[in-house]
Design a protein around this motif. Structure first.
Motif, PDB file in Angstrom:
ATOM      1  N   ARG A 142       3.835   4.049   3.381  1.00 43.60           N
ATOM      2  CA  ARG A 142       3.269   4.376   4.882  1.00 43.60           C
ATOM      3  C   ARG A 142       2.304   5.519   4.949  1.00 43.60           C
ATOM      4  NH1 ARG A 142       8.501   2.078   6.496  1.00 43.60           N
ATOM      5  NH2 ARG A 142       9.493   1.136   5.184  1.00 43.60           N
ATOM      6  N   MET A 143       1.362   5.623   4.308  1.00 47.06           N
ATOM      7  CA  MET A 143       0.198   6.194   4.248  1.00 47.06           C
ATOM      8  C   MET A 143      -0.668   5.025   5.135  1.00 47.06           C
ATOM      9  SD  MET A 143       0.599   7.740   0.583  1.00 47.06           S
ATOM     10  CE  MET A 143      -1.413   7.655   0.211  1.00 47.06           C
ATOM     11  N   THR A 144      -1.635   6.115   5.440  1.00 49.01           N
ATOM     12  CA  THR A 144      -2.850   4.647   6.943  1.00 49.01           C
ATOM     13  C   THR A 144      -3.813   5.487   5.897  1.00 49.01           C
ATOM     14  OG1 THR A 144      -2.033   6.787   8.218  1.00 49.01           O
ATOM     15  CG2 THR A 144      -0.471   4.602   8.881  1.00 49.01           C
ATOM     16  N   VAL A 145      -4.278   6.384   6.633  1.00 52.34           N
ATOM     17  CA  VAL A 145      -5.269   7.029   6.255  1.00 52.34           C
ATOM     18  C   VAL A 145      -6.414   6.901   5.035  1.00 52.34           C
ATOM     19  CG1 VAL A 145      -7.912   8.317   6.856  1.00 52.34           C
ATOM     20  CG2 VAL A 145      -6.262   7.533   9.002  1.00 52.34           C
ATOM     21  N   SER A 146      -5.450   8.061   4.204  1.00 48.18           N
ATOM     22  CA  SER A 146      -6.311   8.549   3.019  1.00 48.18           C
ATOM     23  C   SER A 146      -6.050   7.346   1.606  1.00 48.18           C
ATOM     24  CB  SER A 146      -4.906   9.632   2.399  1.00 48.18           C
ATOM     25  OG  SER A 146      -3.674   9.002   2.615  1.00 48.18           O
ATOM     26  N   LEU A 147      -4.557   6.398   2.135  1.00 53.15           N
ATOM     27  CA  LEU A 147      -4.324   5.502   1.589  1.00 53.15           C
ATOM     28  C   LEU A 147      -5.647   4.095   1.049  1.00 53.15           C
ATOM     29  CD1 LEU A 147      -2.339   3.578  -0.420  1.00 53.15           C
ATOM     30  CD2 LEU A 147      -1.748   2.471   1.351  1.00 53.15           C
ATOM     31  N   CYS A 148      -6.185   3.686   3.110  1.00 55.91           N
ATOM     32  CA  CYS A 148      -7.308   3.480   3.015  1.00 55.91           C
ATOM     33  C   CYS A 148      -8.155   3.359   2.270  1.00 55.91           C
ATOM     34  CB  CYS A 148      -7.629   3.496   4.985  1.00 55.91           C
ATOM     35  SG  CYS A 148      -7.746   2.116   5.524  1.00 55.91           S
ATOM     36  N   VAL A 149      -8.684   4.518   2.622  1.00 56.68           N
ATOM     37  CA  VAL A 149      -9.538   5.352   1.783  1.00 56.68           C
ATOM     38  C   VAL A 149      -9.551   5.265   0.493  1.00 56.68           C
ATOM     39  CG1 VAL A 149     -10.978   7.936   1.340  1.00 56.68           C
ATOM     40  CG2 VAL A 149     -10.544   6.887   3.813  1.00 56.68           C
ATOM     41  N   ILE A 150      -8.236   5.554   0.023  1.00 59.72           N
ATOM     42  CA  ILE A 150      -8.721   5.313  -1.832  1.00 59.72           C
ATOM     43  C   ILE A 150      -8.645   4.196  -1.550  1.00 59.72           C
ATOM     44  CG2 ILE A 150      -6.740   5.210  -3.188  1.00 59.72           C
ATOM     45  CD1 ILE A 150      -5.459   7.825  -1.858  1.00 59.72           C
ATOM     46  N   MET A 151      -7.618   2.629  -1.224  1.00 62.88           N
ATOM     47  CA  MET A 151      -8.210   1.478  -1.533  1.00 62.88           C
ATOM     48  C   MET A 151     -10.099   1.473  -2.092  1.00 62.88           C
ATOM     49  SD  MET A 151      -5.281   0.576  -2.108  1.00 62.88           S
ATOM     50  CE  MET A 151      -5.750  -1.447  -2.769  1.00 62.88           C
ATOM     51  N   VAL A 152     -10.234   1.714  -0.838  1.00 68.05           N
ATOM     52  CA  VAL A 152     -11.757   2.195  -1.348  1.00 68.05           C
ATOM     53  C   VAL A 152     -13.035   2.307  -1.667  1.00 68.05           C
ATOM     54  CG1 VAL A 152     -14.446   2.674   0.596  1.00 68.05           C
ATOM     55  CG2 VAL A 152     -11.625   1.196   1.909  1.00 68.05           C
ATOM     56  N   ASN A 166     -16.156  -0.373  -2.352  1.00 65.42           N
ATOM     57  CA  ASN A 166     -16.735  -1.269  -1.938  1.00 65.42           C
ATOM     58  C   ASN A 166     -15.897  -1.098  -0.427  1.00 65.42           C
ATOM     59  OD1 ASN A 166     -17.085  -4.170  -0.300  1.00 65.42           O
ATOM     60  ND2 ASN A 166     -16.465  -5.317  -1.951  1.00 65.42           N
ATOM     61  N   LEU A 167     -16.943  -0.489   0.651  1.00 64.28           N
ATOM     62  CA  LEU A 167     -16.759  -0.142   1.728  1.00 64.28           C
ATOM     63  C   LEU A 167     -16.288  -1.076   3.125  1.00 64.28           C
ATOM     64  CD1 LEU A 167     -19.513   2.486   2.230  1.00 64.28           C
ATOM     65  CD2 LEU A 167     -17.558   2.788   2.591  1.00 64.28           C
ATOM     66  N   LYS A 168     -17.150  -2.465   2.315  1.00 58.91           N
ATOM     67  CA  LYS A 168     -16.770  -3.316   3.194  1.00 58.91           C
ATOM     68  C   LYS A 168     -15.880  -3.876   3.502  1.00 58.91           C
ATOM     69  CE  LYS A 168     -21.776  -4.274   2.567  1.00 58.91           C
ATOM     70  NZ  LYS A 168     -22.805  -5.150   1.628  1.00 58.91           N
ATOM     71  N   LEU A 169     -15.048  -4.158   2.813  1.00 62.41           N
ATOM     72  CA  LEU A 169     -13.341  -4.461   2.993  1.00 62.41           C
ATOM     73  C   LEU A 169     -12.567  -3.277   4.234  1.00 62.41           C
ATOM     74  CD1 LEU A 169     -12.790  -5.501  -0.781  1.00 62.41           C
ATOM     75  CD2 LEU A 169     -13.280  -7.326   1.498  1.00 62.41           C
ATOM     76  N   LEU A 170     -13.303  -2.214   4.392  1.00 63.90           N
ATOM     77  CA  LEU A 170     -12.286  -1.234   5.243  1.00 63.90           C
ATOM     78  C   LEU A 170     -11.729  -1.770   6.252  1.00 63.90           C
ATOM     79  CD1 LEU A 170     -11.467   1.592   5.549  1.00 63.90           C
ATOM     80  CD2 LEU A 170     -13.449   1.982   6.714  1.00 63.90           C
ATOM     81  N   PRO A 171     -12.244  -3.039   6.972  1.00 65.95           N
ATOM     82  CA  PRO A 171     -12.393  -3.337   8.288  1.00 65.95           C
ATOM     83  C   PRO A 171     -10.317  -3.833   7.667  1.00 65.95           C
ATOM     84  CG  PRO A 171     -13.742  -3.985   8.649  1.00 65.95           C
ATOM     85  CD  PRO A 171     -13.626  -3.093   7.178  1.00 65.95           C
TER      86      PRO A 171
END
Lengths: 801, 801
Positions: free
Chosen positions: A520-530, A535-540
């Motif tokens: 249930r992490m959100t922003v940090s998980l998102c940024v870690i995955m990116v 690949n910044l383009k997959l962010l959305p």
């Protein structure tokens, strides 16, 4: 009316401290601990109170601006050290794991050229040996190093100390235990343990080593303050994540979102610096390894699953399968959390009560099971023919076994065949993930293989969770998620029949969704995955999937770390008060417990009996005016009182506030006496020997108490009390009767004091005046006339910087 | 002892509220304002107090879980709306600017084919027209839209409202003003204004439109709470940055690091979502524009300076020139801040006192000056011969004027020549930056041209700063920084003679260093730079440069926003208390101001005279026990008292606490009466007409007051008071005498109330009991026996969620 009391001739001692600047214990109390006997589930309450006394403060004031600069420089230097240390630890773990695993696979493949059975046995044995070494280290040497350590660190940063989590032996156990458990092929990762490793390194650096607590008194004083220690550990956590994923921004956000309870924006830059140092160290080390200095290591080990080849664009119809991935992630993640709760409870209540031997058996059994499944299942799977490769493509099929990459030949009869299950199962996890994420390998994996792997690996991950080895949940989560992500990808490709849909991208989204659904992490998980996929383009898309999976998961239970924190009985104070608190008052929260207060001048025997009679960590000190009216003059900490009793310096024969004695007592006490080492327990009342003569003496507490703890009126709503306690990171709040009058109202304008013009002048003035004062103090001392200047005035001065 | 008072027969009214749950005004008071007459530099104190009364709370309790879900959904829906709105606004601004600028350059280039002088005049005229439109809008329509708006938003989120900053007209002025000033070629950017635009959109959406304050009562209630409004504006800021730089992560970090004063981790995910929505909107719009629907827009306008071609590796020796860049950035940045302080002071004290006409003249003069320099200087510059291009390279030289790209042919005699100064000067800023950042164009710019440009543009940026047009400092900062960065790059290439050094990368580092030296942002700037250049690998270098430039800049002065905030007289409360506060007590901070307190039952005439006599926003309410002892029973807000006086509903003839009247009064008052619209001033005492009969009446304040504001003992150190005030976002703190006894001590364990087991049960119980209670209330009302249940009990319930 306090001033009236003075006018009425109340002893001047109190006047002294009411006029002098008072100690600030605001954030300082941050890592205070359970103050009473509520030791639930083995959580012990250590005492973290920090003292910086009068003498210390004078020293500081004299140093002036140079000292401030020095202070800042040391903090940054430590951030650098933490970064380098954590980076090196991560490199060491990675190289070791890669080498053990590489050697293991190479040997196994060599043997299976002759006999699959012999290879099978060898594989099982090597894994068993590695896992055994790990579990042996944990059970016999560093029990606190089991698990991921993230719940414990979260608790520490919330103000709870679980014994042993930041010890040197825990660090060693974590590092070598991780190597064993990850190298041994269990369904767990090395990322969570790296966070704990970073925190340990930070804490150990901060206290200047493990056994010798005084590496250098100059250095040590910076990290005597609790807030500084907390800051260091925060840096360490971020460094751990940065090292695990090579994601410096993700590391900062992880520390911010998931781990810390108090965050200051001043800290952010330092945390980020630490993370960046880690990134540089890891990069340099990898560059060095590329030239072949690190054995099997090569480029592998560090998670960078570059899928910059993945699909760049996405059509509107694809949002449906992506939403499906999010929902699956939420469901499977919540199920994972729920299952691990049951497994953990069962382990705690039945299995692990039987001692270390059972823990070792358990880990070994799981190791054998894992080996059998990961070797045996690919054997049962039929091989697939290699795809027709374009002349220009670099895809090689089949690959020789033992080499990284897709399309592994494992137990295949014909020449142009590969075993898709072996490609992901009989492999290190990093390579498996790389294969799952790989772009432009459409239909490499059959749905049947993926489904088999998903079920088996999910089960293994649940079963493995909670064994007595260092274990992270990131990599297993990514494995599980990318498997069903790729499955959905296969269906999407088949259904939409478009060429620009890439299964690897779906695997990535699946990984994000499972982690979101479980942690249930959100922003940090998102940024870690990116950051790990570069690949910044997959962010959305990642964000969409995370939004859905987290929302779905939240319907069922809390996040993995929260659940585990609760299971371990770590009493976190959440940032928001509980709903029931709205209907309670401060007075009700205190219950009917009698308040034990100390008089200002306390008889030693009384103090001892009070300390023995309970486990409270703080006592109100109540004095009387000459009119006989009682007056609360401050808070005395148990630990400080114990120091006073042990040193016996402040003892006096008279039961009256004796001016000369206590003043000199304050001077004679070195501030460092009051500070406790991070990783030992501090003194107990039972350790102190007092003669019967001593017991008849008195101590004047005035110089040693905290003169103004925060107070709340008795009928204040507990929600407001909670906010005060939690936001300011307090340890004690006094509940007092409603006031009879208001002396003043403080508003914003009263706090807008301009320092600008007086800044330098004040600095000058202050340093000289302090020196003058000090001189005077000495004179007064000699005359026996100085008094009551409270030792604690200078407390925590450090923390305001 | 309060209970004794009750036992002694104190009126039962007080018992009622002491037993009932009390209002929580903790964070709610967040955006409280200057409470007295300290209107410095035109900063007005608006009143933001929010009321959710008893009736409202009952309604909520009945709604239960559905309501919670609805609440969350609405918040996310608004985040989505803010994202879409800000994204569209950004697209609109960008397309407009690009089209105006494109049309301007195309026309000019067409004319200079015939006559340079005519082209020159045309260029000046078009710029003048655009700038004039901008400054006219600002001076005559939306004065609050001048400047970047970031200091104002920062102030708003710190709790200060500068009138007009979040109005609809400000939004319109900001959007169209930006188009004029940026399109008109001034040395300023559109990024800062976009942050303000996002904040305006968020605030306007939150209040449901601009003039009609009641779009829907259901929606509106969510954003009546001050904290919710603050959250929306925070989302808007992040959205603005995300839109300006297409940097969603950078937007979140910017909001977190630079703008907000209070941050909750729950908010982070929502802010991130908003930023991601912006990214998607912008991406979709750009995709639509690529097919030629947007005129001159094409791919340009949105900052993405992709330098993925830049150098990937760096040798150890390069750290020296990079450190030099950092030092230059710190020095030039600090100088920029210092110069803008002088310019702003001078403008404020002399120039802008003379009225709008002068402001317009000033902006027009600067526009002409800018046009002359940017057109004239390239004319004076000799053209350079084109480099020998490789057959494979895509570099075209010279390019036709009016086309984006490097190597522009401007006033060049020969065929194979280009004008390097025109390439950066006579161009839109985005294109200029793209050219400066461009990789693999070594020696495109001569040192002389770069130096000329640096000096001229720096001067222009300083002079332009503070004119009455919307103006951001990001793009000018990047321009300045990349110029000297490229200069250092040229020297480095010449000195080290290595091939892998790329001038474009040095330009990027220069840009980072100047922004770091001027704005002193750290993590967010780092991430923004990484996101706009789309190159994660440069992160450590950017960070190194930022570390140095920030440290150097900090030696001289504060960051640009901090300086500007102070110059504008926005009284920010910093997160850390001032040093002098350590030597002050709470009592000293109040000064000698007499405390005006109200009795519980106040005569209307007295209330009016008290309200007229001062500008305080809150008054202590003091009652007496039957024994005659005074007792502070709460805090009455001026705004609430004004509402009571205006409505006249609670008026009574008797000076005694009359049970039936006030009870029904509380019921009759709708909670929304007490909430004030965001953008109007609220009622004043002078607006209220009271007949002489009214003045003889009484009001019982008990149901309307905040029964337990936070209190501090009079001799508490001001540092601790400051921490309490700042961390909890309070508006009023009562300074009270030191307590005579301690009723209880609250520690961590007292606050660890498990809701788990009782959770659902409590929910059930509570909703039925409330309903029961309500029923009883009605009965009691009818009997005229109900009383004293304070209206404010239900206050701010919303905020605890």
């Amino acid at each position: 009316m306090l001033s009236n009391h003075f006018e009425n001739g109340m002893d001047m001692a109190r006047l002294a401290w009411s006029r002098l600047p008072h100690s600030e214990d605001g954030e300082l109390d941050g890592v205070g601990l359970l103050s009473t006997s509520s030791n639930r589930n083995g959580v012990e309450s250590l005492d973290y109170e920090v003292i910086e006394n009068y003498a210390y403060r004078e020293e500081q004031a004299q140093r002036g601006k140079f000292f401030v600069g020095y202070n800042v420089a040391v903090k940054w230097f430590f951030a650098l050290l933490i970064g380098i240390g954590t980076g090196l630890a991560a490199v060491f773990i990675n190289i070791s794991v890669e080498n053990f695993a590489g050697w293991k696979f190479a040997l196994t493949f060599n043997i299976i050229q002759k006999s699959y059975l012999a290879g099978f046995l060898m594989y099982i044995l090597i894994n068993l040996a590695l896992v055994f070494s790990s579990v042996y280290i944990i059970t016999h040497f560093a029990p606190a190093a089991a698990g991921s350590g993230i719940p414990e660190i979260k608790g520490y940063l919330n103000g709870i100390d679980i014994p042993g989590i930041l010890l040197f032996r825990t660090l060693i156990g974590k590092i070598f235990g991780s190597i064993g458990s990850v190298g041994g092929g269990l369904a767990l990762g090395k990322e969570g343990p790296l966070v704990h490793t970073g925190a340990c390194i930070a804490s150990l650096l901060g206290q200047g080593g493990s056994t010798k607590y005084h590496l250098s008194s100059r250095w040590l004083q910076f990290f005597k303050s609790d807030r500084d220690r907390r800051d260091l550990v925060t840096c360490g956590c971020a460094a751990g994540v940065a090292a695990a994923f090579r994601a410096p921004v993700g590391g900062v956000l992880f520390a911010l979102e998931e781990v810390t309870s108090w965050w200051r924006s001043q800290l952010m830059w330092r945390v980020f610096f630490t993370s960046a140092v880690v990134a540089v160290v890891v990069r340099v080390a990898m560059g060095w390894c590329k030239s072949g200095n690190c054995g099997h290591f090569g480029g592998g080990g560090f998670i960078i699953w570059d899928i910059s080849d993945g699909q760049e664009d996405y059509s509107f119809e694809e949002l449906l399968p992506m939403a499906v991935i999010g929902i699956i992630g939420g469901l499977l993640g919540a199920l994972f959390n729920q299952l691990t709760i049951y497994v953990t409870r069962w382990r705690r209540n039945y299995l692990h009560k039987k001692g270390n031997r059972v823990k070792i058996y358990e880990a070994c059994l799981i190791s054998v099971l894992t080996s059998v499944i990961s070797f045996g299942l690919p054997l049962l799977r039929n091989c697939s023919p290699c795809p027709d490769s374009d002349p220009g493509s670099e895809i090689e099929c089949p690959r020789a076994p033992g080499v990284d990459g897709n399309y592994v030949n494992f137990y295949c009869g014909k020449d142009k065949e590969y075993n898709d299950l072996a490609t992901i199962f009989f492999n290190t996890q990093d390579d498996a993930i790389r294969n799952l994420f790989s772009a432009k390998t459409i239909h490499e994996f059959s749905a049947k293989s993926l489904l088999t792997f998903l079920v088996m690996f999910y089960t293994l991950a649940v079963v493995t969770f909670g064994t007595a080895v260092p274990a992270g949940q990131f990599v297993p989560g990514i494995m599980i998620g990318s498997t069903y992500g790729r499955l959905v990808g296969i269906f999407t490709v088949n259904h939409y029949k478009k060429l620009n849909i890439d299964e690897g991208t779906y695997a990535l989204l699946g990984a994000a969704s499972f982690l979101g659904g479980s942690m249930r992490m959100t922003v940090s998980l998102c940024v870690i995955m990116v950051e790990i996929t570069n690949n910044l383009k997959l962010l959305p898309l990642i964000m969409l999937v995370l939004l859905i999976s987290k929302a779905v998961g939240d319907v069922f239970n809390e996040g993995l770390y929260d659940e585990q924190t609760r299971l371990r009985g770590i009493p976190l104070l959440e940032s928001r008060p509980k709903y029931v608190m709205r209907k309670m008052t401060a007075r009700e929260a205190c219950g009917n417990q009698k308040v034990l207060s100390l008089p200002r001048v306390v008889k030693v025997a009384d103090a001892v009996s009070i300390l023995r009679s309970n486990k409270h960590n703080g006592f109100p000190v109540v004095d009387h005016t000459r009119d006989g009216e009682p007056l609360v003059i401050g808070l005395m900490l148990r630990s400080h009182l114990l120091v006073l009793l042990q040193s016996k310096i402040g003892f006096q024969h008279s039961p009256l506030p004796s001016h000369s004695r206590s003043g000199s007592g304050a001077i004679r006490h070195n501030f460092s006496e009051f500070a406790k080492p991070v990783s030992s327990k501090g003194i107990s009342i039972d350790d102190i020997y007092l003669s019967s003569e001593d017991l008849e003496m008195y101590i004047d507490l005035a110089p040693f108490l905290n003169p103004s703890p925060y107070v709340v009126p008795e009928d204040m709503s507990l929600t407001k009390v909670y906010n005060l306690f939690r936001q300011l990171g307090l340890r004690h709040i006094f509940v007092v009767p409603r006031a009879s009058r208001v002396i003043g109202v403080i508003t914003r304008k009263d706090l807008l004091i301009e320092e600008e013009s007086e800044d330098s002048a004040t600095m000058e003035l202050q340093s000289t005046s302090v020196r003058g004062q000090r001189h005077k103090t000495r004179l007064l001392e000699e005359n026996g006339a100085d008094a009551e200047r409270p030792l604690l005035n200078g407390l925590l001065v450090q923390n305001q910087r």
